[in-house]
Design a protein around this motif. Sequence first.
Motif, PDB file in Angstrom:
ATOM      1  N   GLY A 387       0.811  -1.212   0.000  1.00  0.00           N
ATOM      2  CA  GLY A 387       0.000   0.000   0.000  1.00  0.00           C
ATOM      3  C   GLY A 387       0.843   1.260   0.000  1.00  0.00           C
ATOM      4  O   GLY A 387       1.991   1.262   0.470  1.00  0.00           O
ATOM      5  N   ALA A 388       0.282   2.336  -0.511  1.00  0.00           N
ATOM      6  CA  ALA A 388       1.028   3.594  -0.616  1.00  0.00           C
ATOM      7  C   ALA A 388       1.375   4.179   0.749  1.00  0.00           C
ATOM      8  O   ALA A 388       2.430   4.800   0.914  1.00  0.00           O
ATOM      9  N   THR A 389       0.511   3.969   1.743  1.00  0.00           N
ATOM     10  CA  THR A 389       0.810   4.478   3.087  1.00  0.00           C
ATOM     11  C   THR A 389       1.877   3.633   3.759  1.00  0.00           C
ATOM     12  O   THR A 389       2.860   4.154   4.283  1.00  0.00           O
ATOM     13  N   SER A 390       1.707   2.326   3.743  1.00  0.00           N
ATOM     14  CA  SER A 390       2.725   1.395   4.222  1.00  0.00           C
ATOM     15  C   SER A 390       2.320  -0.016   3.833  1.00  0.00           C
ATOM     16  O   SER A 390       1.142  -0.303   3.623  1.00  0.00           O
ATOM     17  N   GLY A 391       3.332  -0.876   3.787  1.00  0.00           N
ATOM     18  CA  GLY A 391       3.067  -2.262   3.448  1.00  0.00           C
ATOM     19  C   GLY A 391       4.173  -2.843   2.598  1.00  0.00           C
ATOM     20  O   GLY A 391       4.576  -2.258   1.589  1.00  0.00           O
ATOM     21  N   ALA A 392       4.668  -4.018   2.994  1.00  0.00           N
ATOM     22  CA  ALA A 392       5.713  -4.695   2.236  1.00  0.00           C
ATOM     23  C   ALA A 392       5.176  -5.154   0.887  1.00  0.00           C
ATOM     24  O   ALA A 392       3.976  -5.403   0.725  1.00  0.00           O
ATOM     25  N   GLY A 393       6.081  -5.260  -0.076  1.00  0.00           N
ATOM     26  CA  GLY A 393       5.698  -5.764  -1.383  1.00  0.00           C
ATOM     27  C   GLY A 393       5.399  -7.247  -1.336  1.00  0.00           C
ATOM     28  O   GLY A 393       5.883  -7.982  -0.474  1.00  0.00           O
ATOM     29  N   GLY A 394       4.593  -7.686  -2.277  1.00  0.00           N
ATOM     30  CA  GLY A 394       4.269  -9.097  -2.399  1.00  0.00           C
ATOM     31  C   GLY A 394       5.178  -9.796  -3.382  1.00  0.00           C
ATOM     32  O   GLY A 394       6.372  -9.470  -3.478  1.00  0.00           O
ATOM     33  N   SER A 395       4.651 -10.721  -4.145  1.00  0.00           N
ATOM     34  CA  SER A 395       5.490 -11.456  -5.081  1.00  0.00           C
ATOM     35  C   SER A 395       4.741 -11.755  -6.367  1.00  0.00           C
ATOM     36  O   SER A 395       3.522 -11.952  -6.368  1.00  0.00           O
ATOM     37  N   VAL A 396       5.496 -11.778  -7.460  1.00  0.00           N
ATOM     38  CA  VAL A 396       4.998 -12.157  -8.769  1.00  0.00           C
ATOM     39  C   VAL A 396       5.898 -13.260  -9.304  1.00  0.00           C
ATOM     40  O   VAL A 396       7.122 -13.107  -9.345  1.00  0.00           O
ATOM     41  N   SER A 397       5.302 -14.374  -9.686  1.00  0.00           N
ATOM     42  CA  SER A 397       6.054 -15.494 -10.242  1.00  0.00           C
ATOM     43  C   SER A 397       5.459 -15.855 -11.596  1.00  0.00           C
ATOM     44  O   SER A 397       4.245 -16.075 -11.705  1.00  0.00           O
ATOM     45  N   ILE A 398       6.301 -15.886 -12.627  1.00  0.00           N
ATOM     46  CA  ILE A 398       5.856 -16.258 -13.969  1.00  0.00           C
ATOM     47  C   ILE A 398       6.732 -17.403 -14.450  1.00  0.00           C
ATOM     48  O   ILE A 398       7.966 -17.295 -14.472  1.00  0.00           O
ATOM     49  N   ILE A 399       6.096 -18.499 -14.846  1.00  0.00           N
ATOM     50  CA  ILE A 399       6.816 -19.700 -15.237  1.00  0.00           C
ATOM     51  C   ILE A 399       6.276 -20.206 -16.572  1.00  0.00           C
ATOM     52  O   ILE A 399       5.071 -20.302 -16.768  1.00  0.00           O
ATOM     53  N   ASN A 400       7.165 -20.538 -17.480  1.00  0.00           N
ATOM     54  CA  ASN A 400       6.817 -21.292 -18.686  1.00  0.00           C
ATOM     55  C   ASN A 400       7.567 -22.609 -18.610  1.00  0.00           C
ATOM     56  O   ASN A 400       8.796 -22.648 -18.670  1.00  0.00           O
ATOM     57  N   ARG A 401       6.838 -23.693 -18.478  1.00  0.00           N
ATOM     58  CA  ARG A 401       7.459 -24.994 -18.284  1.00  0.00           C
ATOM     59  C   ARG A 401       8.007 -25.594 -19.580  1.00  0.00           C
ATOM     60  O   ARG A 401       8.613 -26.665 -19.553  1.00  0.00           O
ATOM     61  N   ASN A 402       7.737 -24.933 -20.691  1.00  0.00           N
ATOM     62  CA  ASN A 402       8.168 -25.482 -21.969  1.00  0.00           C
ATOM     63  C   ASN A 402       9.268 -24.612 -22.571  1.00  0.00           C
ATOM     64  O   ASN A 402       9.851 -23.760 -21.897  1.00  0.00           O
ATOM     65  N   THR A 403       9.515 -24.794 -23.853  1.00  0.00           N
ATOM     66  CA  THR A 403      10.670 -24.169 -24.507  1.00  0.00           C
ATOM     67  C   THR A 403      10.430 -22.735 -24.944  1.00  0.00           C
ATOM     68  O   THR A 403      11.360 -22.059 -25.396  1.00  0.00           O
ATOM     69  N   GLY A 404       9.192 -22.241 -24.812  1.00  0.00           N
ATOM     70  CA  GLY A 404       8.882 -20.919 -25.332  1.00  0.00           C
ATOM     71  C   GLY A 404       9.526 -19.775 -24.589  1.00  0.00           C
ATOM     72  O   GLY A 404       9.705 -18.686 -25.129  1.00  0.00           O
ATOM     73  N   GLY A 405       9.865 -19.983 -23.335  1.00  0.00           N
ATOM     74  CA  GLY A 405      10.488 -18.928 -22.561  1.00  0.00           C
ATOM     75  C   GLY A 405       9.536 -17.809 -22.207  1.00  0.00           C
ATOM     76  O   GLY A 405       8.309 -17.917 -22.354  1.00  0.00           O
ATOM     77  N   ILE A 406      10.100 -16.704 -21.737  1.00  0.00           N
ATOM     78  CA  ILE A 406       9.330 -15.552 -21.263  1.00  0.00           C
ATOM     79  C   ILE A 406       9.977 -14.283 -21.789  1.00  0.00           C
ATOM     80  O   ILE A 406      11.195 -14.122 -21.736  1.00  0.00           O
TER      81      ILE A 406
END
Length: 428
Positions: A387-406
Motif C-alpha cells: 500500500g502507498a501508506t505502508s506495506g511490504a511488497g508481495g510477489s509475482v512469479s511467472i513460469i513457462n514450463r516449456n521451450t517458449g520462454g518468457i
Amino acid sequence: MGQTFTASGNPNLNAFGSGSGSGGTVTVQSTQAGNNITVGTTSPDIRVNVSGGPNGAAGTVNLSAGGNLVVNTVNLLSTTGNNQKGATLNFNSGLGGAGITQIIGSLDVSGNGTGDGGTINLSTNSGTAFTVSGGPNGVTGTLKANSGATGGDGGTINIKNSGTGGITVTNAAAVSVAPLANGAGGTLILDAAAGATPGVVSLAGGTYDASALGGNNNGGIVTVKGSQTIGTGAGPVTILADASGTGNGGTVQLIATAAGSTATIGNSAGQFILDARGGSVGSASGNGGTVEARQGGNLTVTNPTLLDSAALGTNGNGGTYILEAGSAGLGNLSIAGSLNAQGGGAGGAGTGKGGVVQLTSNSATTFLVNGGPTTNGIDGTVGASGGATSGAGGSVSIINRNTGGITYQCWRCHSGSTDKRQWWHHNP
C-alpha cells in the motif's frame, strides 16, 4: 457396522433428543460389494431420526453402503432446535466397489435462529454422473446448509464422485451454503477427481455463493475439481467467496486435471467469474482472498476484473491469484489486461502488504508480458506492490514450463528482456 447389513422389517433407528437435549448419532455401514442400504418405508428399509429437542441441536447420521445407498428423505428426520446448528449427514456408497447414492427429495441441514448451517457429505463411486436436481445417482431435489434466519455461519456441502461419472449441477440455486443474516460464508466442494480416473464437473450457469453477509465476516470456500470444468446454459458460472464488513476474502478454486481441458474467465455463456474479495467498500480493513484456476490445457482470461481477490476497503493486504495452464500437457495462459495484487485496499492508497500473483504456462510459444494481445501471456502489467501508506511488497512469479520462454516489456524499464524459463519478481 460390518461387512454386510441386513434389516428385519422396517426398523426405526432413533437417536433424537428432548427438551434441550441434542440428537445423537446413527451409524450404519456395510463394506461388501453389492450390499445396499435403503432409508424408506418397506422391509428391509430403515427409518432414521436424529432430531434435537425444541432447544437442542440435531445429531449426526452416518450411512455407508458397500453397494448402493438410497435415502427417501421423508423417512429421515434431522430437525434442529431453537438457535442451534443444523444436522450432519454423511452418506456414502460404493465402499465395496461401484455404487450410487440416490437421495429422493431434498436435504436441508440449515441452522435455526442464530445457528450455523450443518454439514452434508455425499460420496459415490459411479460411472454415472452424480446429479443435483435429477438423475438416478444424485439428489432429485435441493441441498441446503444455510445459517439460521437471524444469524450464524453458512454450512458445508461436499459432493465427491470417486468413479468416472463426474458431477452435474442442473440448477445453481439447488445448492446453498449461505449465511442468511450475519455470518461467515460456507463451504461448497464439488470433487470429481477423487478417484483414479477423474470425471467431468458440469455446472449450470448462475451463482454459486459462499460469501459472508452482515457484520464483519470472512468469505467461505468453493472448490470445483474434475477432469474438466464445464459451464452450461445461457449465462456464465459465477463463483463467489467474498467477505463482509472488515472480514477477509475466502477461497475459490476451479481445477481441471485432464490434458486438453480448457476454461475461460469471462462474462459469456459457458465462462466463469471468480471472486474472493476482502473487506467491503469503505471498510477500515479486510484482506483479499485467494482465486485459483488451473487447467490441463489452455486457460483464457478475457477480463481480469472478472477474476478478483482484491481488498475493497481503505486498508488491507492484497489477494492471491494462482493461474495455471498446461498442468497435464501443453497449455497457453492468455490474459487480456493487467493483473494487480496490490495491498493498501481499493486503489492501493492505504496500508497493507502486497499479495501474490503466480502465472504458469506450458508452451512452446513465448509467454509475453505487457506486449499487447497474445495467445500466451498477459497483454498488460503484473503487480503486487504494498500500500502507498505502508506495506511490504508481495510477489509475482511467472513460469513457462516449456521451450517458449518468457519475454517482458517495460517492467520499470525501457527495453524488453528475455528469460527462457522463469521470471520472478518481488516488489520492494
